[in-house]
Design an enzyme around this catalytic site. Sequence first.
Site, short mmCIF file in Angstrom:
data_model
loop_
_atom_site.label_atom_id
_atom_site.label_comp_id
_atom_site.label_asym_id
_atom_site.label_seq_id
_atom_site.Cartn_x
_atom_site.Cartn_y
_atom_site.Cartn_z
N LYS A 181 -23.05 35.97 -51.41
CA LYS A 181 -22.76 35.58 -52.24
C LYS A 181 -24.38 34.71 -52.91
CE LYS A 181 -18.40 35.88 -52.02
NZ LYS A 181 -16.87 34.82 -52.06
N THR A 215 -6.10 44.23 -50.35
CA THR A 215 -6.28 43.33 -51.90
C THR A 215 -5.95 43.04 -53.40
OG1 THR A 215 -5.63 42.09 -50.45
CG2 THR A 215 -5.83 40.58 -52.03
N VAL A 250 -18.82 37.95 -56.63
CA VAL A 250 -19.78 35.97 -56.35
C VAL A 250 -18.12 35.49 -56.92
CG1 VAL A 250 -21.37 34.47 -56.88
CG2 VAL A 250 -22.01 37.14 -56.65
N GLY A 297 -15.49 35.34 -56.89
CA GLY A 297 -14.22 35.51 -57.07
C GLY A 297 -14.19 35.95 -59.16
N ILE A 354 -14.46 34.07 -61.60
CA ILE A 354 -15.53 33.45 -62.48
C ILE A 354 -16.57 34.46 -62.73
CG2 ILE A 354 -17.11 31.16 -62.72
CD1 ILE A 354 -15.41 29.97 -60.43
N ASP A 394 -19.99 35.08 -46.04
CA ASP A 394 -19.82 35.57 -46.92
C ASP A 394 -20.34 34.37 -48.44
OD1 ASP A 394 -18.26 37.10 -48.60
OD2 ASP A 394 -17.62 35.23 -48.92
N GLU A 412 -11.66 37.59 -45.18
CA GLU A 412 -12.73 38.68 -45.59
C GLU A 412 -11.75 39.78 -44.05
OE1 GLU A 412 -15.07 40.10 -47.35
OE2 GLU A 412 -14.54 38.09 -48.50
P1 NAP Z 1 -8.48 44.72 -48.11
O1 NAP Z 1 -7.22 44.13 -48.38
O2 NAP Z 1 -8.48 44.90 -46.24
O3 NAP Z 1 -8.53 46.83 -48.37
C1 NAP Z 1 -9.40 47.36 -47.78
C2 NAP Z 1 -8.82 48.58 -48.85
O4 NAP Z 1 -10.28 49.84 -47.97
C3 NAP Z 1 -7.62 48.99 -47.77
O5 NAP Z 1 -7.07 49.63 -48.87
C4 NAP Z 1 -8.17 50.08 -46.48
O6 NAP Z 1 -7.10 50.91 -46.59
C5 NAP Z 1 -9.57 50.94 -47.51
N1 NAP Z 1 -10.35 51.38 -46.75
C6 NAP Z 1 -10.55 50.81 -45.16
N2 NAP Z 1 -11.43 51.44 -44.74
C7 NAP Z 1 -11.31 52.94 -45.48
C8 NAP Z 1 -11.79 54.34 -45.43
N3 NAP Z 1 -13.13 54.46 -44.38
N4 NAP Z 1 -11.64 55.07 -46.26
C9 NAP Z 1 -10.90 54.86 -47.33
N5 NAP Z 1 -10.08 54.03 -47.34
C10 NAP Z 1 -11.13 52.73 -46.30
O7 NAP Z 1 -9.70 44.21 -48.49
P2 NAP Z 1 -9.36 43.04 -49.90
O8 NAP Z 1 -9.89 42.35 -49.85
O9 NAP Z 1 -9.14 43.80 -51.24
O10 NAP Z 1 -11.40 43.17 -50.37
C11 NAP Z 1 -12.14 44.60 -50.61
C12 NAP Z 1 -13.29 44.49 -50.80
O11 NAP Z 1 -13.14 43.41 -52.16
C13 NAP Z 1 -14.26 43.36 -50.08
O12 NAP Z 1 -15.52 44.11 -50.13
C14 NAP Z 1 -13.72 42.06 -50.33
O13 NAP Z 1 -15.29 41.66 -49.55
C15 NAP Z 1 -14.49 41.28 -52.05
N6 NAP Z 1 -13.53 41.00 -52.48
C16 NAP Z 1 -12.61 40.56 -51.79
C17 NAP Z 1 -11.88 39.87 -52.60
C18 NAP Z 1 -10.35 38.93 -52.02
O14 NAP Z 1 -9.76 37.50 -52.88
N7 NAP Z 1 -9.47 39.80 -51.75
C19 NAP Z 1 -12.15 38.70 -53.71
C20 NAP Z 1 -13.58 38.95 -53.56
C21 NAP Z 1 -14.48 40.39 -53.20
P3 NAP Z 1 -5.60 51.10 -46.25
O15 NAP Z 1 -4.65 50.38 -46.56
O16 NAP Z 1 -5.36 52.11 -46.37
O17 NAP Z 1 -6.06 49.97 -44.51
N1 HSE Z 2 -13.19 35.70 -48.55
C1 HSE Z 2 -14.07 35.23 -49.78
C2 HSE Z 2 -13.69 34.34 -49.86
C3 HSE Z 2 -13.28 36.89 -51.29
O1 HSE Z 2 -12.82 33.48 -49.91
O2 HSE Z 2 -14.02 33.66 -51.04
C4 HSE Z 2 -13.71 36.56 -51.62
O3 HSE Z 2 -14.75 36.66 -52.30
#
Ligand code: NAP
Ligand code: HSE
Length: 441
Positions: free
Chosen positions: A207, A14, A134, A136, A138, A203, A192
């Site tokens: 934060k 994502t 923390v 998103g 902001i 989560d 998550e």
């Molecule tokens: P996600 O959609 O699950 O993406 C995770 C990515 O990591 C995927 O591309 C996956 O590959 C890759 N991956 C997993 N295991 C791996 C490995 N062993 N080697 C290489 N690549 C690997 O997660 P996300 O939502 O983008 O979140 C990523 C981070 O941002 C997390 O720490 C999350 O807490 C943080 N975050 C997310 C948001 C949100 O709104 N989503 C907001 C703030 C912070 P594949 O695609 O090939 O499976």
């Molecule tokens: N899963 C988290 C949330 C992503 O819903 O706030 C942003 O850190």
Amino acid sequence: MSDPLRLAVAGLGTVGASLARIILERSDTTATLGKHSLKLQAVSARDATKDRGVDLAGIAWENDPIALAKRGDIDVFVELIGGSDGPALESVEAALRMGKSVVTANKALLAEHGNRLARLAEENGTEIAFEAAVAGGIPVIKTFREGLTGNQIERVFGILNGTCNYILTRMEDEGKPFEEILKDAQDLGYAEADPTFDIGGHDTAHKLALLTCLAFGTEISADDIYLEGIETVTLEDIRAADELGFRIKLLGVAQRTSTGVEQRVHPTMVPKSSPIARVSGVTNAVAVDTDLLGQSMFIGPGAGGNATASAVFADITDLARGDRVPTLGRNAEALKPYTRAQMRAHEGGYYIRLAVKDEVGMFARIARAMADANISLESIVQEASIGERRGDRQSQPDDVKTIVLITHQTTEAAIRKAVTVVEEDGGMVGAAQVIRIERLD
Ligand code: NAP
Ligand code: HSE
């Protein structure tokens, strides 16, 4: 303009896919922002064949994020894999040992290992930027690390999880149970990989642990956070809150007390008239009370690909400008040990919902248990009105009544004592529901 800043992005889900697209689409604009332009040099994810909605032709691919972190042709390692251990931790450690700057959105990683990783960064003459970890999109990390340096902070509180706020808002607006709405939050990319981290409050706790460290200059201590998630919040509580002039929000609160810093995450009743009560959907809010500034609040999108990538991008831009700040706002050895204030000493108002047998004297026994614990009641409502009127109490038999109590300011210890007495009375059906009320002035 000097050489471009060469970026490696590990994780193309994502957040990573949004970030890659923004870097590729906006590299011209960014050239004017800093000393360096930006170049997406190499990427890594598990599946090299997956369509990620972004053209990665000509960009080097690594199956192994640790190999990506160690490449000699990158300057910044961006970790967007997730998880507190495994490939996220190992690749970040590898990048820091190579003296590369690290940018991450991974609050679980930093809540667990942040103290040690900050020291590792310093030992290797580099730093970790984590604006996206923390709230998103902001810019709260920048605010705490750079904008509030002259202030003594008394309290930080906020809605720090977009998924939970989205679920609670839709429960209130649509009357649907949270399991149904969680699926939508996952489809929208808010949750998550393991959504129990969201709804269980973990989560938010991750934060809050980072904000506590920045606000109070203490070491990160996520294990010391009192934690309750939103799993037990029912439609009946949401309706009762509404009729009593409150909304229910999952808040993270860190507060200076005479015995230490109180850190807690739990569903909270907030007055409908308060600004935070009006923060709805995936939106997050972070409020801070300081001696110089009074109260300030920062509101914006808390999750989702573009909102989060916006914050990651801002960190990268700082590096391109040569703006470098110590990872945790000061050198790691200058952080004080964290001293925990005991939750039993917490003071506040409480909402208590009891399902009780409809028998003579029950009301009086509940009132006696409260009085014996020195708890003064603001209101007692026997719920012929709340919930029942709107048909929420589908499965409750006729001889069971719901009683809702609102207390004046009291202590957690007193509430636990009184609730234990009431639960052991034999007149109750199931456990008591207790939700804290937060003073927001
Ligand atoms: P996600 O959609 O699950 O993406 C995770 C990515 O990591 C995927 O591309 C996956 O590959 C890759 N991956 C997993 N295991 C791996 C490995 N062993 N080697 C290489 N690549 C690997 O997660 P996300 O939502 O983008 O979140 C990523 C981070 O941002 C997390 O720490 C999350 O807490 C943080 N975050 C997310 C948001 C949100 O709104 N989503 C907001 C703030 C912070 P594949 O695609 O090939 O499976
Ligand atoms: N899963 C988290 C949330 C992503 O819903 O706030 C942003 O850190």
